[in-house]
Design an enzyme around this catalytic site. Structure first.
Site, PDB file in Angstrom:
ATOM      1  N   CYS A   4      43.754  45.795  25.722  1.00  0.00           N
ATOM      2  CA  CYS A   4      44.601  46.580  24.952  1.00  0.00           C
ATOM      3  C   CYS A   4      43.342  47.873  24.356  1.00  0.00           C
ATOM      4  CB  CYS A   4      45.038  45.971  24.051  1.00  0.00           C
ATOM      5  SG  CYS A   4      46.331  45.225  24.412  1.00  0.00           S
ATOM      6  N   ARG A  29      43.144  50.924  29.352  1.00  0.00           N
ATOM      7  CA  ARG A  29      43.014  48.989  29.020  1.00  0.00           C
ATOM      8  C   ARG A  29      44.386  48.339  28.835  1.00  0.00           C
ATOM      9  NH1 ARG A  29      38.319  48.277  27.162  1.00  0.00           N
ATOM     10  NH2 ARG A  29      39.440  46.770  25.924  1.00  0.00           N
ATOM     11  N   TRP A  76      49.073  45.470  26.668  1.00  0.00           N
ATOM     12  CA  TRP A  76      48.859  45.322  27.838  1.00  0.00           C
ATOM     13  C   TRP A  76      49.405  43.596  27.417  1.00  0.00           C
ATOM     14  CZ3 TRP A  76      47.741  47.532  32.866  1.00  0.00           C
ATOM     15  CH2 TRP A  76      47.639  46.510  33.938  1.00  0.00           C
ATOM     16  N   ASN A 102      43.346  43.957  19.700  1.00  0.00           N
ATOM     17  CA  ASN A 102      43.627  44.421  20.875  1.00  0.00           C
ATOM     18  C   ASN A 102      42.906  42.563  20.573  1.00  0.00           C
ATOM     19  OD1 ASN A 102      42.148  43.468  23.485  1.00  0.00           O
ATOM     20  ND2 ASN A 102      41.136  45.041  22.981  1.00  0.00           N
ATOM     21  N   GLY A 103      43.193  41.943  21.980  1.00  0.00           N
ATOM     22  CA  GLY A 103      42.603  40.059  21.527  1.00  0.00           C
ATOM     23  C   GLY A 103      43.541  39.212  22.484  1.00  0.00           C
ATOM     24  N   GLU A 468      35.759  38.109  53.663  1.00  0.00           N
ATOM     25  CA  GLU A 468      35.696  39.386  52.141  1.00  0.00           C
ATOM     26  C   GLU A 468      34.357  40.130  51.692  1.00  0.00           C
ATOM     27  OE1 GLU A 468      37.989  41.170  50.852  1.00  0.00           O
ATOM     28  OE2 GLU A 468      37.130  41.840  48.977  1.00  0.00           O
ATOM     29  N   LYS A 472      33.057  44.056  52.244  1.00  0.00           N
ATOM     30  CA  LYS A 472      32.560  44.478  51.097  1.00  0.00           C
ATOM     31  C   LYS A 472      31.147  45.352  51.596  1.00  0.00           C
ATOM     32  CE  LYS A 472      35.903  44.679  50.039  1.00  0.00           C
ATOM     33  NZ  LYS A 472      36.858  43.918  49.054  1.00  0.00           N
ATOM     34  N   GLU A 475      32.436  47.991  54.679  1.00  0.00           N
ATOM     35  CA  GLU A 475      33.168  49.422  54.983  1.00  0.00           C
ATOM     36  C   GLU A 475      32.668  49.849  53.313  1.00  0.00           C
ATOM     37  OE1 GLU A 475      36.836  49.129  52.367  1.00  0.00           O
ATOM     38  OE2 GLU A 475      36.090  46.794  50.959  1.00  0.00           O
ATOM     39  N   HIS A 491      29.185  28.543  68.167  1.00  0.00           N
ATOM     40  CA  HIS A 491      29.950  28.890  70.144  1.00  0.00           C
ATOM     41  C   HIS A 491      29.265  30.416  69.608  1.00  0.00           C
ATOM     42  CE1 HIS A 491      30.947  24.931  69.476  1.00  0.00           C
ATOM     43  NE2 HIS A 491      31.839  24.956  67.798  1.00  0.00           N
ATOM     44  N   LYS A 584      42.969  54.339  48.955  1.00  0.00           N
ATOM     45  CA  LYS A 584      43.167  53.710  48.206  1.00  0.00           C
ATOM     46  C   LYS A 584      44.943  52.674  49.178  1.00  0.00           C
ATOM     47  CE  LYS A 584      42.670  50.761  45.189  1.00  0.00           C
ATOM     48  NZ  LYS A 584      41.398  49.618  45.728  1.00  0.00           N
TER      49      LYS A 584
HETATM   50  C1  F6R Z   1      39.332  46.439  50.836  1.00  0.00           C
HETATM   51  C2  F6R Z   1      40.619  47.008  50.579  1.00  0.00           C
HETATM   52  C3  F6R Z   1      41.354  46.960  51.326  1.00  0.00           C
HETATM   53  C4  F6R Z   1      42.510  46.605  50.810  1.00  0.00           C
HETATM   54  C5  F6R Z   1      43.985  46.512  51.978  1.00  0.00           C
HETATM   55  C6  F6R Z   1      44.927  46.075  51.301  1.00  0.00           C
HETATM   56  O1  F6R Z   1      38.211  46.953  49.524  1.00  0.00           O
HETATM   57  O2  F6R Z   1      40.538  47.355  49.781  1.00  0.00           O
HETATM   58  O3  F6R Z   1      41.388  45.914  52.706  1.00  0.00           O
HETATM   59  O4  F6R Z   1      42.716  45.202  50.563  1.00  0.00           O
HETATM   60  O5  F6R Z   1      44.280  48.362  52.466  1.00  0.00           O
HETATM   61  O6  F6R Z   1      45.211  46.789  50.577  1.00  0.00           O
HETATM   62  P1  F6R Z   1      46.497  46.388  49.341  1.00  0.00           P
HETATM   63  O7  F6R Z   1      46.050  45.040  48.515  1.00  0.00           O
HETATM   64  O8  F6R Z   1      46.903  47.702  48.457  1.00  0.00           O
HETATM   65  O9  F6R Z   1      48.165  46.000  50.510  1.00  0.00           O
END
Ligand code: F6R
Length: 589
Positions: A4, A29, A76, A102-103, A468, A472, A475, A491, A584
């Site tokens: 918060c 926050r 929050w 906050n807490g 995953e 990371k 990308e 394989h 994003k």
């Molecule tokens: C990887 C990344 C993307 C998202 C994907 C789905 O770091 O950010 O692979 O995970 O585009 O996005 P959301 O979760 O917003 O549906």
């Protein structure tokens, strides 16, 4: 522990516009409610309400509040719904004391019981603080002594600001939650974070746990509940405007990785009854699907292992973009979990619409309140990770996995146990994101920065983590990274291994023997083995130490790889927040 934002001001200027600006800078926050209390000649005046600050500032007219001493809060929600009454500030019975907090006050229920003759308005844990102070005042103590006595009764985490009618001062205390003092020419600030007052001053005093501070027009006095009277040095921060928004970090990606100490805890703060009802729906459903893209898909995969191994429950994991191929299996008795950080990913929304056309029930797991997924799903669980600005998912990935874990435990009717396990994780995550860990991983990044390929292997839950991790790395650093299930190496992929090929190996207690045997197949071909495990094994050329957390391994094991990926990008001169060609929210199919 929980996020918060709080801010207080005492000085020569009118407090409300300064506090309002501060709240806007603290919005990262928490942003489900906000409020402000100011000392005026009529006592304490306040405004508070649910909603984002830019929505409620017009409705509440904060700037009408006169006075040069005030406190404010961005909420929050953790205890109690998001509504006007639960927004801070909170008050004693006579509204002569106002507090923001906050807490989490862990013993608030017992404290509330001991204050049974007090009139509580909200469902929050925080309100108990104002009534405790009131109780101490009634015993004849001064405001300062009453505050200190009240604080010493609290268990849990807190950063608190308190004001009282007729007292020209702000009292504050911290334990576990951040709190910093800003010293400007015209006044003094108390805040959860420096960006909220950086426009006015760069001079700061960092408060320590158990510090109780009296701030009046003469300055500040610090009393530490353990050490007694103390003085703390005044530091000067050197940040530019961009960094300010990033809370002092060079990039959002790093800031968001570090925030995981708090965001993981927040993800599991779900209403237990809601989680139980969802578990019941899973039990009753004739087929459950987990659907997502990218990192969200990997979280689904981790979830499917957890459901299978822990809860002995089968789920189908499908990439959202492939979901239409499974359309024939959807009925009115099918349950579809649509997992998406943004809640705007077109492939996910398309899958949701497919499911709904077939009459299936859709539950969203989503970070962004108000997103299309929150509107289109029948029900949703919020990740509560706060805004994620970096294009890469980091904190939202671990929040998704945390929620999947919570659901798996709910199926076993072990909700409480799961929450406790996560609480115990707090220091582990803190250590995994610490500066020393980041420096250690930077040394590894220096060894890998010029490599063309990095491979990652794991088995079971660790296979999801490997996928995953590879995403990371590739990308953000543009190094080709690929994950394999350990058993798959022989394989085909083994053909890729030559002298010095880096292979990251995720080891868990459960499958230690088998994955180490896979690692030795790589080692025998000259591979460079980077082990992620609780114990060092001889076969490792580089060891990343993580605690053994059983079902929670997917959370602790991905964090070092997030940091490694970040360091690789920085070393290669790339902007980790904005990888090329990526956005994003992917709102196109
Ligand atoms: C990887 C990344 C993307 C998202 C994907 C789905 O770091 O950010 O692979 O995970 O585009 O996005 P959301 O979760 O917003 O549906």
């Amino acid at each position: 522990m929980y996020m918060c934002g709080i801010i207080g001001y005492i000085g020569l200027k009118k407090a409300s516009p300064i506090l309002l600006k501060g709240l806007k800078n603290l919005e990262y926050r928490g942003y489900d409610s906000a409020g402000m209390a100011v000392l005026s000649s009529n006592g304490i005046e306040f405004r508070k309400g649910a909603g984002k600050i830019e929505e409620i500032e017009r409705r509440l007219n904060f700037e009408e509040l006169e006075g040069s001493i005030g406190i404010a809060h961005n909420r929050w929600a953790t205890h109690g719904d998001v509504n006007d009454i639960n927004a801070h500030p909170h008050f004693d019975c006579s509204k002569t004391i106002a507090i923001v907090h906050n807490g989490i006050i862990e013993n608030y229920k017992e404290l509330k019981e001991s204050l049974s003759d007090h009139n509580f308005e909200s469902e929050t844990d925080s309100e108990v603080i104002a009534h405790l102070i009131e109780e101490e005042l009634e015993r004849g103590l001064s405001f300062e002594k009453a505050f200190m006595s009240a604080v010493s009764k609290l268990d849990g985490n807190y950063a608190i600001l308190a004001i009282k009618a007729d007292e020209e001062k702000i009292l504050t205390a911290r334990r576990g939650s951040p709190l910093v003092v800003g010293i400007a020419d015209h006044g003094i600030f108390l805040s959860s974070d420096i960006p909220s007052f950086l426009e006015w001053t760069k001079k700061v005093v960092y408060l320590q746990d158990y510090d109780v501070v009296v701030v009046d027009r003469n300055g500040i006095r610090i009393h530490n509940l353990i050490e007694g009277e103390v003085s703390r040095p005044i530091d000067t921060v050197e940040w530019d405007a961009e960094q300010v928004k990033k809370g002092g970090f060079e990039h959002y990606m790093l800031k968001e990785i570090i925030e995981q100490t708090e965001t993981i805890q927040r993800a599991i703060q779900q209403d237990e009854d809601v989680v139980k009802r969802i578990a019941e729906e899973i039990r009753r459903a004739y087929g459950t699907f987990f659907v997502g893209c990218g990192s969200s898909y990997h979280a689904c995969l981790a979830g499917s292992y957890l459901f299978s191994k822990l809860a002995k429950t089968h789920v189908n994991v499908v990439l959202a973009s492939e979901f239409e191929n499974y359309e024939h299996f959807l009925t009115e008795n099918t349950l579809v979990f649509a997992v998406s950080q943004s809640g705007e990913t077109a492939d996910v929304l398309e899958a949701v619409r497919t499911a709904k056309r077939k009459g299936s029930r859709v539950i969203g797991i989503v970070n962004r309140m108000g997103s299309s997924l929150t509107r289109e799903s029948d029900q949703f669980l919020l990740m509560n990770a706060g805004p994620e600005i970096c294009v890469l998912s980091t904190k939202t990935y671990t929040s998704q996995v945390a929620l999947m874990t919570l659901l798996a435990y709910a199926l076993l009717e072990r909700h409480e146990e799961c929450v406790e396990k996560f609480k115990e994780l707090y220091m582990d995550i803190y250590n995994l994101t610490s500066r020393s860990m980041r420096d250690y991983l930077k040394r590894l990044a220096e060894m890998l920065a010029d490599k063309e390929h990095i491979y990652l292997i794991g088995r079971g839950l660790q296979y999801a983590t490997a996928l995953e991790g590879a995403l990371k790395i590739k990308e953000v650093s543009y190094i080709h990274a690929e994950a394999f299930a350990g058993g798959e190496l022989k394989h085909g992929p083994l053909a890729l291994i030559e002298k010095g090929t880096p292979v990251i190996v995720f080891v868990s207690k459960e499958n230690e023997e088998r994955i180490l045997s896979n690692a030795s197949e790589v080692k025998a071909r000259g591979g460079f083995i980077i082990g992620i495990s609780a114990e060092r094994h001889e076969i490792f050329d580089y060891w990343i130490k993580v605690p053994e957390c059983g079902d929670l391994n997917p959370i602790v094991q991905i964090i070092p790889i997030q940091i490694l990926a970040y360091q690789l990008a920085v070393l290669r001169g790339l902007d980790p927040d904005k990888p090329r060609n990526l956005a994003k929210s992917v709102t196109v199919i």
